[in-house]
Scaffold this active site. Structure first.
Site, PDB file in Angstrom:
ATOM      1  N   LYS A  40      -2.805 -11.155 -21.421  1.00 45.57           N
ATOM      2  CA  LYS A  40      -3.286 -10.129 -20.516  1.00 45.57           C
ATOM      3  C   LYS A  40      -3.767  -8.902 -21.257  1.00 45.57           C
ATOM      4  CE  LYS A  40       0.550 -11.558 -17.773  1.00 45.57           C
ATOM      5  NZ  LYS A  40       1.938 -11.196 -17.474  1.00 45.57           N
ATOM      6  N   GLY A  41      -3.365  -8.780 -22.525  1.00 45.22           N
ATOM      7  CA  GLY A  41      -3.559  -7.539 -23.270  1.00 45.22           C
ATOM      8  C   GLY A  41      -4.977  -6.991 -23.332  1.00 45.22           C
ATOM      9  N   GLU A  96     -10.058  -9.438 -27.916  1.00 42.43           N
ATOM     10  CA  GLU A  96      -8.594  -9.447 -28.043  1.00 42.43           C
ATOM     11  C   GLU A  96      -8.098  -8.010 -28.205  1.00 42.43           C
ATOM     12  OE1 GLU A  96      -5.843 -10.434 -27.489  1.00 42.43           O
ATOM     13  OE2 GLU A  96      -4.960 -11.747 -28.994  1.00 42.43           O
ATOM     14  N   ASP A  97      -6.875  -7.771 -27.782  1.00 43.76           N
ATOM     15  CA  ASP A  97      -6.315  -6.421 -27.884  1.00 43.76           C
ATOM     16  C   ASP A  97      -5.985  -6.047 -29.319  1.00 43.76           C
ATOM     17  OD1 ASP A  97      -4.174  -8.209 -28.017  1.00 43.76           O
ATOM     18  OD2 ASP A  97      -2.993  -7.260 -26.439  1.00 43.76           O
ATOM     19  N   ASP A 100      -2.458  -8.987 -35.327  1.00 45.54           N
ATOM     20  CA  ASP A 100      -1.231  -8.597 -36.013  1.00 45.54           C
ATOM     21  C   ASP A 100      -1.008  -9.597 -37.155  1.00 45.54           C
ATOM     22  OD1 ASP A 100       1.219  -7.235 -36.350  1.00 45.54           O
ATOM     23  OD2 ASP A 100       2.260  -8.473 -34.893  1.00 45.54           O
ATOM     24  N   LYS A 128      -3.627  -4.586 -37.351  1.00 40.53           N
ATOM     25  CA  LYS A 128      -2.515  -4.167 -38.220  1.00 40.53           C
ATOM     26  C   LYS A 128      -2.565  -5.028 -39.474  1.00 40.53           C
ATOM     27  CE  LYS A 128       0.947  -3.606 -34.602  1.00 40.53           C
ATOM     28  NZ  LYS A 128       2.305  -4.036 -34.199  1.00 40.53           N
ATOM     29  N   PHE A 149       4.767  -0.622 -33.415  1.00 48.69           N
ATOM     30  CA  PHE A 149       4.563  -1.344 -32.161  1.00 48.69           C
ATOM     31  C   PHE A 149       3.951  -0.403 -31.140  1.00 48.69           C
ATOM     32  CE2 PHE A 149       5.348  -3.729 -28.322  1.00 48.69           C
ATOM     33  CZ  PHE A 149       5.045  -5.014 -28.734  1.00 48.69           C
ATOM     34  N   ARG A 162       1.234  -1.314 -19.660  1.00 45.80           N
ATOM     35  CA  ARG A 162      -0.163  -1.745 -19.809  1.00 45.80           C
ATOM     36  C   ARG A 162      -1.121  -0.756 -19.156  1.00 45.80           C
ATOM     37  NH1 ARG A 162      -0.219  -7.099 -21.617  1.00 45.80           N
ATOM     38  NH2 ARG A 162       1.418  -8.463 -20.841  1.00 45.80           N
TER      39      ARG A 162
HETATM   40  P1  IMP Z   1      -0.518 -12.169 -33.736  1.00 43.33           P
HETATM   41  O1  IMP Z   1      -0.617 -13.602 -33.348  1.00 43.33           O
HETATM   42  O2  IMP Z   1       0.721 -11.877 -34.522  1.00 43.33           O
HETATM   43  O3  IMP Z   1      -1.760 -11.638 -34.412  1.00 43.33           O
HETATM   44  O4  IMP Z   1      -0.243 -11.384 -32.427  1.00 43.33           O
HETATM   45  C1  IMP Z   1      -1.192 -11.035 -31.570  1.00 43.33           C
HETATM   46  C2  IMP Z   1      -0.605 -10.747 -30.218  1.00 43.33           C
HETATM   47  O5  IMP Z   1       0.678 -10.120 -30.295  1.00 43.33           O
HETATM   48  C3  IMP Z   1      -1.490  -9.754 -29.520  1.00 43.33           C
HETATM   49  O6  IMP Z   1      -2.433 -10.420 -28.742  1.00 43.33           O
HETATM   50  C4  IMP Z   1      -0.527  -8.941 -28.694  1.00 43.33           C
HETATM   51  O7  IMP Z   1      -0.387  -9.543 -27.434  1.00 43.33           O
HETATM   52  C5  IMP Z   1       0.775  -9.024 -29.424  1.00 43.33           C
HETATM   53  N1  IMP Z   1       1.040  -7.792 -30.223  1.00 43.33           N
HETATM   54  C6  IMP Z   1       0.971  -7.639 -31.559  1.00 43.33           C
HETATM   55  N2  IMP Z   1       1.264  -6.392 -31.937  1.00 43.33           N
HETATM   56  C7  IMP Z   1       1.499  -5.722 -30.798  1.00 43.33           C
HETATM   57  C8  IMP Z   1       1.831  -4.347 -30.512  1.00 43.33           C
HETATM   58  O8  IMP Z   1       1.971  -3.473 -31.384  1.00 43.33           O
HETATM   59  N3  IMP Z   1       1.985  -4.036 -29.207  1.00 43.33           N
HETATM   60  C9  IMP Z   1       1.834  -4.943 -28.195  1.00 43.33           C
HETATM   61  N4  IMP Z   1       1.522  -6.216 -28.411  1.00 43.33           N
HETATM   62  C10 IMP Z   1       1.356  -6.608 -29.696  1.00 43.33           C
HETATM   63 MG    MG Z   2      -2.679 -10.388 -26.702  1.00 37.67          MG
END
Ligand code: IMP
Ligand code: MG
Length: 174
Positions: A40-41, A96-97, A100, A128, A149, A162
């Protein structure tokens, strides 16, 4: 929650306008661009990005599992909701939001590339880089941030916050 604002509303809005222009510059002015937003982000980012795109634009939504209730990635990605339409022959931009560890995006890029889009690019509001586990290509990045975070502007902690129109840091490192 702590109320430290990392990116305020005007800062986000200015950058989103720039990103829409950057994306359009990479395609012909009249080329249809198809956004695939990750629920949903990314819903708020998509909404602002679309309203600043010139030329023909369509969108679809996909949902994958991310963090459950915590701030730590489980490392495992699961498809929760698939797209309504196919991608064959389309110029697709994943919206994408945040990137990470990169696990979510690399999974998405792999499954969407298999659907034969004409081109596949990725736009992320936030990155990040210090947390990256896989080297995933991201064509458009709104802001590069430290390992904290964050919530707001679509991003949640346990489904909360959100709705904030800005991006705020939630206590400590993730
Ligand atoms: P990744 O697979 O570790 O790159 O994570 C990506 C997903 O983790 C994003 O689509 C977010 O939904 C969630 N996420 C990562 N960091 C944060 C944060 O700082 N706040 C909120 N959601 C996060
Ligand atoms: Mg996300």
């Amino acid at each position: 929650m702590s109320d430290e604002i990392l990116l305020d509303q005007p800062t986000i809005q200015r950058r989103v306008v720039e990103l829409a222009a950057e994306i359009r510059r990479d395609y012909a002015p009249d080329a249809p661009v198809h956004f695939v937003a990750v629920l949903k982000g990314a819903f708020m980012f998509l909404s602002d990005l679309m309203r600043h795109m010139t030329g023909p634009v369509t969108c679809d939504f996909i949902a994958v599992s991310s963090y459950g209730g915590g701030t730590q990635s489980s490392g495992e990605v699961r498809l929760l909701k698939d797209l309504d339409r196919g991608l064959e022959g389309r110029d697709v931009v994943i919206v994408e939001d945040i990137v990470d560890t990169g696990l979510t995006l690399s999974y998405l890029q792999e499954i969407l590339r298999a659907r034969d889009p004409r081109s596949l690019r990725t736009a992320c509001l936030l990155s990040k880089p210090s947390r990256r586990k896989v080297d995933v290509p991201v064509d458009y990045i709104g802001f590069t941030i430290e390992d904290r975070f964050v919530v707001g502007y679509g991003l949640d902690f346990d489904e909360q916050h959100r709705n904030l129109p800005y991006i705020s840091v939630i206590g400590g490192t993730s």
